[in-house]
Design a protein around this motif. Sequence first.
Motif: not given
Length: 606
Positions: A403, A406, A475, A481, A501, A505, A552, A554, A582, A602
């Motif tokens: 993704d 995200n 990540d 991300d 991103a 998330r 992860v 999104g 987040d 983000p």
Amino acid sequence: MTAARRTRARILGAAALLLVACSGERDSRDGQPPAGPAPRSSGESDDATPAGATPLLPDVAALAGIDFRHQHGGSGKKYLFETMGSGVACSDLDGDGLPELLFVQSGSLPPGEFEAADIEAAGHSGGGGHRLYRNLGQLRFEDVSDAAGLGQPAYAMGVACGDIDSDGDRDVFVACYGRDRLYTNDGSAHFTEVTARAGVEDPRWTMTGLFFDPDLDGDLDLYTVSYLDMPLGSHRYCGPSREIRTYCHVDSWAGADDRLYLNQGDGSFRDASAQAGLAGSAGKGLAAVAGDYDDDGDPDLFVANDSAPNLMLRNEGGGRFVNVGAMSGTDLNGEGRTEACMGADMGDLDGDGDLDMYVVNFEQETNTLYRNDGGGFFTDVSVLSGAGAPSLRALGFGTAFIDIENDGDLDIWVANGHIMDNVAEYEPSVTFAQADHLYLNDGRGRFALAPGQLSPALSPALSRRRVGRGVARADLDRDGDDDLVITNSDQPPWILRNDLARGHRVVLRLQGPDGRADAENARVWVHTAERVLMREAVAGGTYLCQHDGDLVLGLGPAERIERVVIRWPGGGTSTHNDLAVDSRHSFAFGGRLLHSEALGPPGEQP
């Protein structure tokens, strides 16, 4: 505007800033990247990103301290294994929560005539063998190869990680042309080879392996993917003429059976291949991915075979499988043909809650997207989805679902590169080094190739050519991300930091039973006010590589999670309400929350 449309708008908007700098490039109207300048003889290109442009997926390998370079050892004799490249594992090997990078090396070949054992004796020249880079945080790495204990020479292909002894750390399997290797981890990224003691010593040509728990007894078993029955004595001359020598086609050799090793719980494995129904499979395998495609609570297995029917091994329980490739519609493409089938991945591409599959193929074969229709059946939607036709002129190897912004939709990355280093001599329109592809998802499982002539706005890997092989996601900088690591044959890797991103998330780390480091094939559903996202911690996939185990997810614009449901291996479920967005959340097997930590807003870099 939907999250998927915002993704495309952001990408196209950033790319539009480069129109002036890129105005001299040819406009590509057929969905293909422009040819660009001819690559150097090494296969590398130093094409620069236009002045003033800031890539959204920059290559940070040099800044991160990654100086690995793959070596295939070829000297012009055209041994087929020289073309395969090697993989990378993105996995937390020292237990500090940060994924390390383990690059396995192919190596040097002896001069003159040699036997398989001589390859190991030749070792690795200039650049050493396998390289382990410890993650120091902030996308900085330290080479700790000398102390790792992984230095035994071997002509390596793929790498897999998994906690085979349930002691909370991840062990390592290295697949080789020649004798495979299995290493146990002491918890601090120091390894001991246990191949013979564990009973997984295999002298054949193994491409890769994966750890998963098909019999649901709580410990990880090992599936190894074998390629060709190709002893060195069977090497031959191939080519369109005596003046032009090429690598021989795989049809020159028989395939080799895959193997399933069941974990006995005492540090040893039992070869259960016959019991599993693998005798006679001999499919010329290049990749395998384990996921619960029929949603019955146990992991099934898809094996991508080169120029032979693929295997879809439905799990019957107790380590037994039945091949339902023909019945499920995944053994061949929609035209009833076999394909080269290098890499593969599984995931919910169209948001309907089941696992679809994508397989990458040779030039003049489109990559194939198999849509899961439920009931155990798939349909080839490569053309309808848009994820097939743009690949026709590329030769794909590794692939990964990621993704990229995200926004909640899985996009597709493909590493491209030919196998014939002299292909331009007899096919002038084809290049050895090629640009990678990024397919953007509109949220409904329909894809468009990122604009080729504007790709410097995204990543150098989408405009500069290399001989791409493996793809792994992780990540790396813990900013919430997924970044990308891409291996290239006889070249340095790409380390692509994700600055694209922008959506909210949540990151989930799931521990396995009895203290096992990971819960392979656990499935999660994340409920927001807008939709329900399903992800599974599929095992294996891509090509020769190991993804990090963290999930992860999104969330796009969603600022609240209503609930998360986790289905654990073996069938138990846990429900968690109002988890913070987040944030990163770690769970023990069964659902106990171990730890939570907030991520930055983000799009913020750590």
